[in-house]
Design a protein around this motif. Structure first.
Motif, PDB file in Angstrom:
ATOM      1  N   ASN A  25       0.815  -1.213   0.000  1.00 29.35           N
ATOM      2  CA  ASN A  25       0.000   0.000   0.000  1.00 29.35           C
ATOM      3  C   ASN A  25       0.844   1.257   0.000  1.00 29.35           C
ATOM      4  OD1 ASN A  25      -2.366  -1.413  -0.069  1.00 29.35           O
ATOM      5  ND2 ASN A  25      -2.744  -1.278   2.129  1.00 29.35           N
ATOM      6  N   LYS A  73      -5.384  10.117  -2.679  1.00 24.72           N
ATOM      7  CA  LYS A  73      -5.714   8.714  -2.446  1.00 24.72           C
ATOM      8  C   LYS A  73      -5.767   8.028  -3.798  1.00 24.72           C
ATOM      9  CE  LYS A  73      -6.703   8.949   2.030  1.00 24.72           C
ATOM     10  NZ  LYS A  73      -6.151   8.116   3.062  1.00 24.72           N
ATOM     11  N   SER A  75      -6.950   4.084  -5.891  1.00 23.89           N
ATOM     12  CA  SER A  75      -7.631   2.809  -5.775  1.00 23.89           C
ATOM     13  C   SER A  75      -7.488   2.016  -7.064  1.00 23.89           C
ATOM     14  CB  SER A  75      -9.118   3.014  -5.479  1.00 23.89           C
ATOM     15  OG  SER A  75      -9.772   1.757  -5.381  1.00 23.89           O
ATOM     16  N   TYR A  77      -9.086  -1.094  -6.573  1.00 28.16           N
ATOM     17  CA  TYR A  77     -10.031  -2.082  -6.072  1.00 28.16           C
ATOM     18  C   TYR A  77     -11.418  -1.835  -6.661  1.00 28.16           C
ATOM     19  CZ  TYR A  77     -13.103  -4.520  -2.833  1.00 28.16           C
ATOM     20  OH  TYR A  77     -14.075  -5.319  -2.294  1.00 28.16           O
ATOM     21  N   TYR A  85     -15.358   1.804  -8.224  1.00 26.59           N
ATOM     22  CA  TYR A  85     -14.175   1.626  -7.389  1.00 26.59           C
ATOM     23  C   TYR A  85     -14.426   2.272  -6.031  1.00 26.59           C
ATOM     24  CZ  TYR A  85     -11.779   0.228 -11.596  1.00 26.59           C
ATOM     25  OH  TYR A  85     -11.419  -0.441 -12.725  1.00 26.59           O
ATOM     26  N   VAL A  87     -12.834   4.166  -2.802  1.00 26.26           N
ATOM     27  CA  VAL A  87     -11.697   4.998  -2.439  1.00 26.26           C
ATOM     28  C   VAL A  87     -11.822   5.344  -0.966  1.00 26.26           C
ATOM     29  CG1 VAL A  87     -10.492   7.179  -2.858  1.00 26.26           C
ATOM     30  CG2 VAL A  87     -11.603   5.993  -4.754  1.00 26.26           C
ATOM     31  N   ASN A  88     -10.768   5.099  -0.208  1.00 22.58           N
ATOM     32  CA  ASN A  88     -10.745   5.445   1.201  1.00 22.58           C
ATOM     33  C   ASN A  88     -10.693   6.964   1.334  1.00 22.58           C
ATOM     34  OD1 ASN A  88     -10.356   5.650   3.928  1.00 22.58           O
ATOM     35  ND2 ASN A  88      -8.336   4.718   3.925  1.00 22.58           N
TER      36      ASN A  88
END
Length: 188
Positions: A25, A73, A75, A77, A85, A87-88
């Motif tokens: 990460n 940030k 992503s 994922y 997707y 996104v944190n």
């Protein structure tokens, strides 16, 4: 002057890329930050990276008119069963709890969707209390509430007008607009 060899049809061998395996990460975050600084600088923004990890923002952008604090940030994922997707959009607060970003910490969240090579430039007042964003760079039936922020670099340009804060699902007493543009606005 160098003499040409008689065999000009010969191709020079290309070096294979160095592959160290899948990045963690932290490595992916560093690559997203490099991509952000390249994109922002190519658009004419002044880009500065603060030293250390004490701030909640990763970059300071200078539009020539104003300074913006930007958290980056990324992503890769994909949301299972959808074209979107996740996104944190949070950070670790006191007590190791996930905490949504607030207007006194950042001005924008820049979310990079790696497979789509797409940027979402979201003002903090649109995040309200969200800890995750769902974005749909390839489209979706419902539209997606953050699609208007795809490649919205113009929101940080001189003379830009930020959109009004999103409506809250529950009542909150914080006035995000006043917090962004109140008496402290001249301090930026």
């Amino acid at each position: 002057m160098r003499k040409k060899s008689g065999n000009s049809c010969q191709k020079t061998p290309q070096a294979n890329p160095l592959v160290r395996g899948p990045g963690n990460n932290n490595a992916r975050g560093i690559l997203a930050e490099l991509a952000f600084s390249l994109k922002a600088a190519s658009l004419g923004f002044g880009v500065a990276k603060p030293y250390g990890d004490k701030q909640h923002y990763d970059f300071i952008l200078d539009s020539g008119e104003r300074i913006w604090r930007v958290q980056v940030k990324s992503s890769s994922y994909a949301v299972p069963g959808r074209s979107g997707y996740a996104v944190n959009a949070s950070h670790v607060g006191k007590g190791c709890k996930s905490k949504a970003y607030e207007a006194d910490e950042i001005d924008f969240l820049a979310a990079y969707i790696v497979p789509a090579d797409a940027w979402y430039i979201v003002p903090v007042n649109q995040l309200v209390s969200l800890r995750f964003l769902r974005v749909y760079p390839s489209g979706c039936r419902g539209g997606g509430c953050f699609e208007s922020f795809r490649e919205a670099w113009h929101l940080m340009a001189p003379g830009a007008h930020l959109p009004q804060p999103r409506t809250l699902r529950r009542v909150r007493t914080i006035d995000f607009h006043r917090k962004l543009f109140g008496e402290q606005a001249g301090a930026y």
